[in-house]
Motif scaffolding. Structure first.
Motif, PDB file in Angstrom:
ATOM      1  N   PHE A  51       0.830  -1.195   0.000  1.00 25.16           N
ATOM      2  CA  PHE A  51       0.000   0.000   0.000  1.00 25.16           C
ATOM      3  C   PHE A  51       0.869   1.251   0.000  1.00 25.16           C
ATOM      4  O   PHE A  51       1.842   1.339   0.738  1.00 25.16           O
ATOM      5  CB  PHE A  51      -0.928   0.012   1.218  1.00 25.16           C
ATOM      6  CG  PHE A  51      -2.031  -1.001   1.128  1.00 25.16           C
ATOM      7  CD1 PHE A  51      -3.194  -0.714   0.443  1.00 25.16           C
ATOM      8  CD2 PHE A  51      -1.890  -2.247   1.718  1.00 25.16           C
ATOM      9  CE1 PHE A  51      -4.215  -1.641   0.348  1.00 25.16           C
ATOM     10  CE2 PHE A  51      -2.907  -3.192   1.625  1.00 25.16           C
ATOM     11  CZ  PHE A  51      -4.068  -2.888   0.942  1.00 25.16           C
ATOM     12  N   SER A  52       0.496   2.228  -0.800  1.00 25.25           N
ATOM     13  CA  SER A  52       1.272   3.455  -0.948  1.00 25.25           C
ATOM     14  C   SER A  52       0.706   4.565  -0.062  1.00 25.25           C
ATOM     15  O   SER A  52      -0.418   5.024  -0.284  1.00 25.25           O
ATOM     16  CB  SER A  52       1.258   3.921  -2.406  1.00 25.25           C
ATOM     17  OG  SER A  52       1.817   5.202  -2.524  1.00 25.25           O
ATOM     18  N   GLU A  53       1.489   5.011   0.919  1.00 31.79           N
ATOM     19  CA  GLU A  53       1.092   6.143   1.779  1.00 31.79           C
ATOM     20  C   GLU A  53       0.950   7.420   0.964  1.00 31.79           C
ATOM     21  O   GLU A  53       0.113   8.263   1.255  1.00 31.79           O
ATOM     22  CB  GLU A  53       2.125   6.353   2.885  1.00 31.79           C
ATOM     23  CG  GLU A  53       2.142   5.267   3.936  1.00 31.79           C
ATOM     24  CD  GLU A  53       1.092   5.457   5.015  1.00 31.79           C
ATOM     25  OE1 GLU A  53       0.512   6.543   5.133  1.00 31.79           O
ATOM     26  OE2 GLU A  53       0.850   4.476   5.746  1.00 31.79           O
ATOM     27  N   THR A  54       1.774   7.578  -0.069  1.00 34.17           N
ATOM     28  CA  THR A  54       1.756   8.818  -0.848  1.00 34.17           C
ATOM     29  C   THR A  54       0.604   8.873  -1.845  1.00 34.17           C
ATOM     30  O   THR A  54       0.294   9.939  -2.366  1.00 34.17           O
ATOM     31  CB  THR A  54       3.085   9.017  -1.607  1.00 34.17           C
ATOM     32  OG1 THR A  54       3.276   7.920  -2.504  1.00 34.17           O
ATOM     33  CG2 THR A  54       4.258   9.111  -0.638  1.00 34.17           C
ATOM     34  N   GLU A  55      -0.020   7.731  -2.130  1.00 28.93           N
ATOM     35  CA  GLU A  55      -1.145   7.703  -3.068  1.00 28.93           C
ATOM     36  C   GLU A  55      -2.457   7.404  -2.349  1.00 28.93           C
ATOM     37  O   GLU A  55      -3.385   6.870  -2.938  1.00 28.93           O
ATOM     38  CB  GLU A  55      -0.870   6.698  -4.185  1.00 28.93           C
ATOM     39  CG  GLU A  55       0.308   7.119  -5.037  1.00 28.93           C
ATOM     40  CD  GLU A  55       0.644   6.115  -6.103  1.00 28.93           C
ATOM     41  OE1 GLU A  55       0.219   6.332  -7.257  1.00 28.93           O
ATOM     42  OE2 GLU A  55       1.332   5.127  -5.792  1.00 28.93           O
ATOM     43  N   ARG A  56      -2.550   7.779  -1.098  1.00 31.61           N
ATOM     44  CA  ARG A  56      -3.767   7.657  -0.292  1.00 31.61           C
ATOM     45  C   ARG A  56      -4.600   8.906  -0.531  1.00 31.61           C
ATOM     46  O   ARG A  56      -4.117  10.026  -0.409  1.00 31.61           O
ATOM     47  CB  ARG A  56      -3.379   7.536   1.172  1.00 31.61           C
ATOM     48  CG  ARG A  56      -4.522   7.533   2.138  1.00 31.61           C
ATOM     49  CD  ARG A  56      -3.930   7.427   3.556  1.00 31.61           C
ATOM     50  NE  ARG A  56      -4.909   7.556   4.583  1.00 31.61           N
ATOM     51  CZ  ARG A  56      -5.118   8.673   5.302  1.00 31.61           C
ATOM     52  NH1 ARG A  56      -4.378   9.740   5.080  1.00 31.61           N
ATOM     53  NH2 ARG A  56      -6.026   8.701   6.226  1.00 31.61           N
ATOM     54  N   ILE A  57      -5.872   8.719  -0.894  1.00 24.14           N
ATOM     55  CA  ILE A  57      -6.755   9.832  -1.242  1.00 24.14           C
ATOM     56  C   ILE A  57      -8.015   9.770  -0.377  1.00 24.14           C
ATOM     57  O   ILE A  57      -8.673   8.720  -0.309  1.00 24.14           O
ATOM     58  CB  ILE A  57      -7.171   9.756  -2.729  1.00 24.14           C
ATOM     59  CG1 ILE A  57      -5.930   9.818  -3.638  1.00 24.14           C
ATOM     60  CG2 ILE A  57      -8.161  10.848  -3.078  1.00 24.14           C
ATOM     61  CD1 ILE A  57      -6.219   9.500  -5.091  1.00 24.14           C
ATOM     62  N   ALA A  58      -8.370  10.866   0.260  1.00 24.38           N
ATOM     63  CA  ALA A  58      -9.620  10.933   1.025  1.00 24.38           C
ATOM     64  C   ALA A  58     -10.800  10.878   0.062  1.00 24.38           C
ATOM     65  O   ALA A  58     -10.825  11.589  -0.952  1.00 24.38           O
ATOM     66  CB  ALA A  58      -9.674  12.214   1.843  1.00 24.38           C
ATOM     67  N   CYS A  59     -11.773  10.021   0.356  1.00 23.11           N
ATOM     68  CA  CYS A  59     -12.991   9.986  -0.446  1.00 23.11           C
ATOM     69  C   CYS A  59     -13.763  11.289  -0.212  1.00 23.11           C
ATOM     70  O   CYS A  59     -13.693  11.865   0.876  1.00 23.11           O
ATOM     71  CB  CYS A  59     -13.874   8.806  -0.037  1.00 23.11           C
ATOM     72  SG  CYS A  59     -13.197   7.197  -0.447  1.00 23.11           S
ATOM     73  N   PRO A  60     -14.511  11.766  -1.215  1.00 28.43           N
ATOM     74  CA  PRO A  60     -15.318  12.963  -1.008  1.00 28.43           C
ATOM     75  C   PRO A  60     -16.224  12.799   0.220  1.00 28.43           C
ATOM     76  O   PRO A  60     -16.892  11.771   0.364  1.00 28.43           O
ATOM     77  CB  PRO A  60     -16.135  13.065  -2.293  1.00 28.43           C
ATOM     78  CG  PRO A  60     -15.281  12.379  -3.319  1.00 28.43           C
ATOM     79  CD  PRO A  60     -14.635  11.241  -2.570  1.00 28.43           C
ATOM     80  N   GLU A  61     -16.187  13.778   1.111  1.00 22.74           N
ATOM     81  CA  GLU A  61     -16.967  13.761   2.357  1.00 22.74           C
ATOM     82  C   GLU A  61     -16.619  12.559   3.234  1.00 22.74           C
ATOM     83  O   GLU A  61     -17.400  12.181   4.102  1.00 22.74           O
ATOM     84  CB  GLU A  61     -18.464  13.825   2.050  1.00 22.74           C
ATOM     85  CG  GLU A  61     -18.848  15.073   1.286  1.00 22.74           C
ATOM     86  CD  GLU A  61     -20.057  14.894   0.395  1.00 22.74           C
ATOM     87  OE1 GLU A  61     -20.440  13.742   0.103  1.00 22.74           O
ATOM     88  OE2 GLU A  61     -20.608  15.913  -0.026  1.00 22.74           O
ATOM     89  N   LEU A  62     -15.462  11.942   2.978  1.00 19.63           N
ATOM     90  CA  LEU A  62     -14.983  10.765   3.716  1.00 19.63           C
ATOM     91  C   LEU A  62     -15.969   9.602   3.673  1.00 19.63           C
ATOM     92  O   LEU A  62     -16.011   8.762   4.556  1.00 19.63           O
ATOM     93  CB  LEU A  62     -14.631  11.127   5.167  1.00 19.63           C
ATOM     94  CG  LEU A  62     -13.491  12.128   5.321  1.00 19.63           C
ATOM     95  CD1 LEU A  62     -13.306  12.495   6.794  1.00 19.63           C
ATOM     96  CD2 LEU A  62     -12.189  11.588   4.731  1.00 19.63           C
ATOM     97  N   THR A  63     -16.759   9.531   2.583  1.00 19.89           N
ATOM     98  CA  THR A  63     -17.701   8.428   2.396  1.00 19.89           C
ATOM     99  C   THR A  63     -17.475   7.792   1.027  1.00 19.89           C
ATOM    100  O   THR A  63     -17.044   8.451   0.083  1.00 19.89           O
ATOM    101  CB  THR A  63     -19.176   8.882   2.500  1.00 19.89           C
ATOM    102  OG1 THR A  63     -19.483   9.736   1.396  1.00 19.89           O
ATOM    103  CG2 THR A  63     -19.453   9.595   3.796  1.00 19.89           C
ATOM    104  N   GLY A  64     -17.777   6.525   0.936  1.00 22.23           N
ATOM    105  CA  GLY A  64     -17.678   5.810  -0.324  1.00 22.23           C
ATOM    106  C   GLY A  64     -17.524   4.328  -0.061  1.00 22.23           C
ATOM    107  O   GLY A  64     -17.121   3.923   1.028  1.00 22.23           O
TER     108      GLY A  64
END
Length: 179
Positions: A51-64
């Motif tokens: 797993f890449s720490e640098t390619e971690r993206i928050a989902c919109p509104e932290l939901t998904g």
């Protein structure tokens, strides 16, 4: 997994609760829930690297939850918001596709999005539908009723696959053909 003989090739602990995964070229993308609030993030996983720490993206509104991939972009569904979001490579919303019901899975097949949509209330009422995301306002075409609580949707090039939640089984079925 080695798809020819179903042997595990690599196994790694996820940095959160896995909700969905999709193959996107050389990598896998996961929706992972993190923390006590189960905030949702997209994590890139590369075979042999993890797993890449640098390619971690928050989902919109932290939901998904569920993910699909059109060959260029990730699509993320939001169960309670009744929509599928097309995302850019930074996780920004490019497009919103209203589904009008809870979404328990979606997958691309020949340019079309097949989606499991309905409700889990009162024993559940799930439908397999499809839409053409190339249309300005995609119309949802209902194809079939799913007679069980279903979760996730995949396509192997020939058949669709889902999970029969209460039976603890994976189920495959032919793609409905029309015209």
């Amino acid at each position: 997994m080695d798809r020819d003989n179903w042997k595990v090739l690599e196994e790694m602990e996820a940095p959160g609760i896995p909700w969905a995964a999709v193959s996107a070229g050389e990598a896998l993308w996961f929706t992972l829930g993190e923390g006590t609030e189960d905030d949702r993030y997209l994590w890139r996983y590369a075979v042999g690297k993890g797993f890449s720490e640098t390619e971690r993206i928050a989902c919109p509104e932290l939901t998904g939850s569920y993910l699909s991939y059109d060959g260029e972009h990730l699509y993320l569904s939001q169960w309670y918001k009744h929509r599928i979001l097309k995302l850019d490579d930074k996780g920004n919303i490019i497009r919103e596709i209203a589904i009008g019901a809870e979404i328990s899975g979606h997958v691309f097949v020949e340019g079309m999005i097949y989606v499991l949509q309905g409700t889990e209330q009162n024993g559940g009422d799930w439908r397999l539908a499809r839409l053409d995301p190339r249309e300005p306002t995609p119309a949802l075409e209902e194809l079939a009723r799913v007679p069980f609580q279903c979760r996730s949707l995949a396509f192997d090039g020939k058949q669709l696959w889902t999970n029969h939640r209460e039976a603890d089984r994976i189920v495959c079925f032919a793609r409905p053909r029309f015209g």
